[in-house]
Design a protein around this motif. Sequence first.
Motif, short mmCIF file in Angstrom:
data_model
loop_
_atom_site.label_atom_id
_atom_site.label_comp_id
_atom_site.label_asym_id
_atom_site.label_seq_id
_atom_site.Cartn_x
_atom_site.Cartn_y
_atom_site.Cartn_z
N MET A 1 0.85 -1.20 0.00
CA MET A 1 0.00 0.00 0.00
C MET A 1 0.88 1.25 0.00
O MET A 1 1.85 1.32 0.76
CB MET A 1 -0.91 0.01 1.24
CG MET A 1 -1.89 1.17 1.27
SD MET A 1 -3.02 1.10 2.69
CE MET A 1 -1.90 1.52 4.01
N LYS A 25 -9.04 8.93 3.29
CA LYS A 25 -9.66 7.63 2.99
C LYS A 25 -9.69 7.37 1.49
O LYS A 25 -9.45 6.24 1.03
CB LYS A 25 -11.08 7.58 3.56
CG LYS A 25 -11.14 7.41 5.07
CD LYS A 25 -12.58 7.43 5.55
CE LYS A 25 -12.67 7.35 7.07
NZ LYS A 25 -14.08 7.46 7.53
N ALA A 26 -10.00 8.42 0.72
CA ALA A 26 -10.06 8.26 -0.74
C ALA A 26 -8.69 7.95 -1.31
O ALA A 26 -8.54 7.11 -2.21
CB ALA A 26 -10.64 9.52 -1.39
N VAL A 28 -6.19 6.53 0.29
CA VAL A 28 -5.83 5.17 0.71
C VAL A 28 -6.52 4.15 -0.20
O VAL A 28 -5.89 3.19 -0.68
CB VAL A 28 -6.23 4.93 2.19
CG1 VAL A 28 -6.11 3.45 2.55
CG2 VAL A 28 -5.35 5.77 3.12
N ALA A 29 -7.82 4.36 -0.45
CA ALA A 29 -8.58 3.44 -1.31
C ALA A 29 -8.03 3.43 -2.73
O ALA A 29 -8.10 2.41 -3.43
CB ALA A 29 -10.05 3.84 -1.32
N ALA A 30 -7.46 4.56 -3.16
CA ALA A 30 -6.92 4.66 -4.53
C ALA A 30 -5.44 4.34 -4.59
O ALA A 30 -4.81 4.50 -5.64
CB ALA A 30 -7.16 6.08 -5.05
N ASP A 31 -4.89 3.90 -3.43
CA ASP A 31 -3.47 3.54 -3.36
C ASP A 31 -2.57 4.71 -3.80
O ASP A 31 -1.58 4.54 -4.50
CB ASP A 31 -3.17 2.30 -4.22
CG ASP A 31 -1.90 1.58 -3.76
OD1 ASP A 31 -1.53 1.72 -2.58
OD2 ASP A 31 -1.28 0.91 -4.61
N ALA A 37 -8.55 8.87 -6.69
CA ALA A 37 -9.11 9.34 -5.43
C ALA A 37 -10.19 10.40 -5.68
O ALA A 37 -11.22 10.42 -4.99
CB ALA A 37 -8.00 9.93 -4.55
N ILE A 40 -13.28 8.63 -6.75
CA ILE A 40 -13.92 7.97 -5.60
C ILE A 40 -14.77 8.98 -4.83
O ILE A 40 -15.91 8.70 -4.44
CB ILE A 40 -12.86 7.33 -4.67
CG1 ILE A 40 -12.27 6.09 -5.33
CG2 ILE A 40 -13.46 6.97 -3.31
CD1 ILE A 40 -11.05 5.53 -4.62
N LYS A 44 -18.79 9.00 -4.28
CA LYS A 44 -19.39 9.12 -2.95
C LYS A 44 -20.36 10.28 -2.91
O LYS A 44 -21.42 10.22 -2.30
CB LYS A 44 -18.31 9.32 -1.89
CG LYS A 44 -17.59 8.04 -1.50
CD LYS A 44 -16.64 8.31 -0.36
CE LYS A 44 -15.97 7.02 0.11
NZ LYS A 44 -15.01 7.27 1.20
#
Length: 292
Positions: A1, A25-26, A28-31, A37, A40, A44
């Motif tokens: 990650m 958070k976005a 992190v989710a998008a690496d 991100a 994302i 949302k």
Amino acid sequence: MAKISAAQVKELREKTGVGMMDAKKALVAADGDFAKATDILREKGAAKAEKKNDKVAANGLARVAIHDNVAAITEINSETDFVSTNDTFKDLVDMVTDVIALKKPSSIEEALALPATKGTINDAIVETTQITGEKVTLRRFQIVEKADNEVFGDYLHNGGLIGALTVIEGADEEVARDIAMHVAATNPEYLNKNDVPADRLAHEKEVLTKEALNEGKPEKIVEKMVEGRLHKFLAEICLEDQQFVKDPDQTVAEYVASKGGSIKTFVRYEVGEGIEKVEKSFEDEVREQMNN
């Protein structure tokens, strides 16, 4: 990650306007992929906007944008008047109205699909919903065009709670703005008596006749009374026949004529008119916010 830096979070926050935790958070989710991100967060935002479709957005702002011989008047709504004074919301209203005046869409659906500063107008509305936490909607708009020998007049009352747009032939912009201010203040329904539908006139005449008869007036004078009352009624709902707010000694039509002009058309938007508002207590609003 991928390791997410504070600088990345800050950049994403500045671009999208979301909170720090949402931005992190976005990412992190998008690496760590900035573009992903952003997508994302938009998704949302779309989900959040969809979730709020059952909310009542009855506050907001009206705006007018003018480009050469084309003008647009819009109403964009939010759930509370607090959000409608937010700079993010006001920037959205300005941008949307400007794009609509330039592109002249023929429907709400067409307007929402127009290119904006970020994606489409619909994308911008979704993003504003995400940032403000409230349902935001483009409720209505109208495109007005004029000839070269005509002028626009526009007026926003109380920051945009009421917006008025006029077109005047043969006079200057000051006169056109005076009439826009008058329209905002008095809310006329029609330009003149020729625009009043025949069935509306017939209904009003019937009501006035019954009123006069119920007052015990002799039938021979009822007709004359009704004629006078009908004239007064028309003077209340027709712009040209109203007493001019700046000079009640003359009608609006007389004032414009004294300046060498005539009124071609007008539009008036009052934010929230016709929308049934749900009254909530402060306690209910706080509870709802905590549950979101």
